[in-house]
Design an enzyme around this catalytic site. Structure first.
Site, PDB file in Angstrom:
ATOM      1  CG  ASP A   1      -1.926   5.509   4.091  1.00  0.00           C
ATOM      2  OD1 ASP A   1      -2.544   4.508   3.701  1.00  0.00           O
ATOM      3  OD2 ASP A   1      -0.815   5.459   4.658  1.00  0.00           O
ATOM      4  CD  GLU A   2      -3.512   3.045   7.719  1.00  0.00           C
ATOM      5  OE1 GLU A   2      -4.497   2.278   7.627  1.00  0.00           O
ATOM      6  OE2 GLU A   2      -2.387   2.661   8.022  1.00  0.00           O
TER       7      GLU A   2
ATOM      8  CE  LYS B   1      -1.815   0.582   3.903  1.00  0.00           C
ATOM      9  NZ  LYS B   1      -1.960   1.689   4.857  1.00  0.00           N
ATOM     10  CB  THR B   2       3.569   2.429   2.236  1.00  0.00           C
ATOM     11  OG1 THR B   2       2.818   2.018   3.373  1.00  0.00           O
ATOM     12  CG2 THR B   2       4.219   3.760   2.526  1.00  0.00           C
TER      13      THR B   2
ATOM     14  NE  ARG C   1      -0.180  -5.074  11.068  1.00  0.00           N
ATOM     15  CZ  ARG C   1      -0.376  -4.544   9.871  1.00  0.00           C
ATOM     16  NH1 ARG C   1       0.429  -3.625   9.413  1.00  0.00           N
ATOM     17  NH2 ARG C   1      -1.380  -4.945   9.099  1.00  0.00           N
TER      18      ARG C   1
ATOM     19  CD  GLN D   1      -4.820  -3.531   7.755  1.00  0.00           C
ATOM     20  OE1 GLN D   1      -3.931  -3.073   8.453  1.00  0.00           O
ATOM     21  NE2 GLN D   1      -4.660  -3.767   6.463  1.00  0.00           N
TER      22      GLN D   1
END
Length: 729
Positions: A218-219, A32-33, A601, A249
């Site tokens: 983002d997010e 994603k990043t 994670r 998430q």
DNA sequence: CGAAAGGCTCTTTTT
DNA sequence: GAGCCTTTCG
């Protein structure tokens, strides 16, 4: 360098779809990043877009910095000028520039959570409301909720119905008054006031719409209503809006984040492109499968299929122990082993937990094992008492109207101005409708001070102290000013007399270091920037990847991070899922997502730990294993019961945390023993506690649940030769 | 007025 | 078991 080389087709599509609304649904570890960064780079490099026209909104400053760093690597100096930051910092920037139009002084300060609570408490005291009945926390949450639904005090009043809401309304009104008086805004105001500004001044909005032709968020699953409105405002004209998120998430609904925004996005921006990133590059097959097992338990979700080309990897370890100390021993032993035998570094491991309080035991054990660790969260640096004291001095010097800061330090260090005195000053200021500082000045100028000579002297001293500091602040740099504050108040001596003075003093020195970073600004500018920084930094922001230390972190804060090895401790009913979620299906789904975030994670190894019993409030209680453990297919898991010879006994018995639970010979039972009761049947001893000449035995019975019994009276029979039950329920 | 002692609630999660 | 608030005593 080709910006989209090595991208899979979906990632590529996300990067290359530059025009029009775009929704990227990105599973954990799906790059994603990387997509966000490369998309920005692509806009600049391939489409010739001016970096100044690009805004990227992230959830934490750390994420922003990460994107900035990567962008720097990708583009060199070209990237200069991309607007990157959290919603809060970006809005703060806008308001510093434009706030005047909505009656906000450009030097406004930002009140953090603690400040907000103090303010609420002050309001409660003033209005004689019982802080026990209306907790500051709940009032603050209600006010924050109102703000996040765009209700100002009037709008809130109009819809208030219950008695509680009427109380909230009263507090809300006064709270806003006090904020305004102190030229302060809270976190929510940063967004709300920006949105209001854009609503009321279309010309200003148009300017920003023209400035930011490309907006990325983002997010996105964790944005709330105001944040969503903010980006809709910006994107209204050009519609070049790209949001990236993962509904699975979403873990901030308590901060009024709304997953519904994802659904709304497709409605608000018809024709939006939707890209799914489903390939996971982070975790082993086993970890990913376990994660999928867990999240599949949520009914309120779109099914999606994450997959990976990574190896299956080792199995997931589920470890059960008898106390939280033992749980921590297990983690410590395992980290040691990984470092010694598997070539890992300490920094490869992270311990994650539901609530901050859980960090204490692992911390203690890590110290004993000499395992270097860094603790994220807990009492955050800028929230430390001494740090806040110094900041309060700076704030007051910066803005003499800041009553909240004045109240904090008027008697710190002690200068003989007690509660009664401050209360009288507050009353006086209240009737004259002036700030406390002005009130003090006026009182001091009166012929006859209403206070006795000793107090009058103290107050005069305080006023002239502040006056002097204000003058000095005009020419001194921030570190110099901090030095003067410390010197003139004798704050150092004050700290040194208190417990842990040494380390608290070091915190002040650290604060001074941070302040020194602003030395190139002119004094006023430096002050404003510094005060903004201390309000808006978050703990993960300072997370330094270079230090070789294991990480202790809450599951919430772990979002967006990754580690080779993850230990999730406290996998128990009541903790994860948290007991507060028990009667709410929605909250239960959020707990599940939280667990999912933690599990995903992990890159290589995952350990899920639970203990039979744990101290909650000084009292030990038995807990059953988390329902999430049950959801993981058994073929992915290896179970371990840590007491079964895994630990070196001397370490357990030397531990004061465990030691006192194991009692002397008189008692023929110990924790972990398997027993049979003539009425309740089989069970396991989870606690032994001495009472007078007897022992109170807590037993977790298979059928009857947890019971407390007196050793001398209970018809308990020890079942010899029984193994420690690894899976009880 | 302030230090010290006792009593009370409390635990999510944080920009 | 701790941190916070209130009460008490010097």
């Amino acid at each position: 360098m080709d910006i989209v080389a090595s991208f899979n087709p979906s990632q590529r599509q996300a990067v290359e779809t530059t025009e029009g609304p775009l929704l990227v649904l990105a599973g954990p570890g799906s790059g994603k990043t990387r997509v966000i960064t490369h998309r920005a780079a692509y806009l600049i490099r391939e489409c010739g877009i001016n970096p100044l026209c690009i805004m990227v909104v992230t959830f934490t400053n750390k994420a922003a910095r990460e994107i900035q760093d990567r962008l720097g690597l990708l583009l060199g100096q070209q990237e200069k000028g991309v607007t990157l930051g959290t919603f809060h910092s970006i809005c703060a920037r806008i308001l510093r520039r434009e706030g005047k139009t909505v009656g906000l002084s450009p030097g406004f300060v930002i009140y953090d959570d603690d400040d907000q609570l103090s303010l609420i408490k002050q309001v409660l005291r003033e209005s004689n409301l019982d802080a026990k009945k209306y907790t500051p926390r709940s009032l603050l949450s209600a006010i924050s909720g109102a703000k996040n639904h765009l209700l100002d005090t009037e709008a809130y009043a109009a819809q208030a119905q219950s008695y509680f809401e009427e109380i909230v309304q009263r507090v809300y009104e006064r709270y806003q008054q006090l904020l305004q008086r102190g030229q302060a805004v809270d976190f929510d105001d940063l967004l709300l006031k920006t949105v209001d500004l854009f609503n009321e001044h279309p010309a200003v909005l148009e300017k920003y719409q023209a400035d930011y032709h490309y907006v990325m968020v983002d997010e996105f699953q964790d944005t709330n209503a105001v944040q969503y409105i903010f980006i809709k405002q910006l994107a209204a004209g050009h519609r070049n809006i790209c949001v990236v998120g993962d509904p699975d998430q979403s873990i901030y609904s308590w901060r009024f984040a709304d997953i519904g925004n994802i659904r709304s996005f497709e409605e608000d921006f018809p024709g939006a492109n939707v890209v799914l990133l489903e390939q996971n590059y982070r975790s082993t097959g086993n970890i990913l499968e376990a994660a999928s097992d867990i999240i599949a338990g949520n009914v309120q979700r779109k099914q999606n299929k994450l997959w990976t080309e990574n190896e299956e990897g080792v199995k997931i370890t589920v470890a059960e122990s008898l106390s939280e100390a033992e749980e921590a021993h297990f983690v410590a032993e395992e980290i040691e082993r990984l470092v010694k035998e598997e070539g890992m570094s300490f920094k490869d491991s992270a311990v994650m937990y539901r609530v901050n309080a859980q960090s204490r035991v692992p911390e203690e054990i890590f110290m004993r094992y000499n395992i270097p660790y860094r603790l994220i969260g807990g009492t955050r640096f800028y929230h430390r008492h001494e740090v806040k004291d110094v900041i309060a001095y700076l704030r007051l010097i910066h803005n003499l109207q800041d009553d909240l800061s004045l109240l904090r330090i008027i008697n710190v260090p002690v200068r003989g101005v007690g509660q009664r005195t401050t209360q009288r000053i507050q009353e006086w200021a209240g009737t004259k409708k002036v700030s406390l500082y002005d009130a003090l000045k006026q009182i001091m100028n009166e012929e006859r001070s209403p206070f006795n000579p000793r107090i009058t002297r103290a107050l005069t001293g305080f006023v002239s102290l502040i006056d002097d500091l204000v003058i000095e602040s005009g020419c001194l740099g921030l570190p110099g000013l901090i030095d003067r504050v410390i010197e003139k108040t004798g704050y150092r001596e004050h700290l040194m007399e208190s417990e842990g003075g040494e380390s608290r003093w070091e915190n002040i020195l650290e604060l001074r270091e941070v302040a020194a970073e602003f030395s190139e600004f002119e004094p006023h500018e430096a002050m404003v920037s510094f005060l903004e920084k201390v309000s808006l930094v978050s703990e993960v922001d300072g997370l330094d990847d270079e230090v070789d230390a294991a990480t202790l972190i809450t599951l919430h804060q772990a979002k967006g991070l990754e580690f080779r090895v993850v230990f999730i401790i406290g996998m128990e009913e009541g903790l994860l899922p948290h007991r507060r979620a028990f009667d709410s299906p929605e909250e239960m789904e959020e707990e599940r997502r939280l667990c999912y975030v933690g599990v995903t994670r992990a890159k290589e190894r995952l350990y899920l730990l639970r203990t039979y019993c744990r101290s909650f409030f000084g009292t030990r209680t038995a807990n059953s294993p988390s329902r999430f453990l049950r959801d993981i297919s058994s073929h992915l898991v290896i179970k371990e019961g840590s007491p079964a010879g895994h630990l070196k006994p001397e370490r357990i018995f030397n531990s004061h945390l465990v030691g006192e639970d194991f009692l002397d010979n008189e008692l023929t039972l110990k924790i972990g023993d398997y027993v049979c009761h003539s009425m309740f049947g089989d069970g396991v001893v989870v606690n032994c506690f001495p009472v007078r000449n007897d022992y109170e035995i807590t037993v977790d019975f298979k059928e009857e649940g947890v019971k407390k019994l007196l050793f001398s009276l209970a018809p308990l029979e020890k079942l010899e030769g029984q193994e420690f039950p690894v899976s009880w329920r």
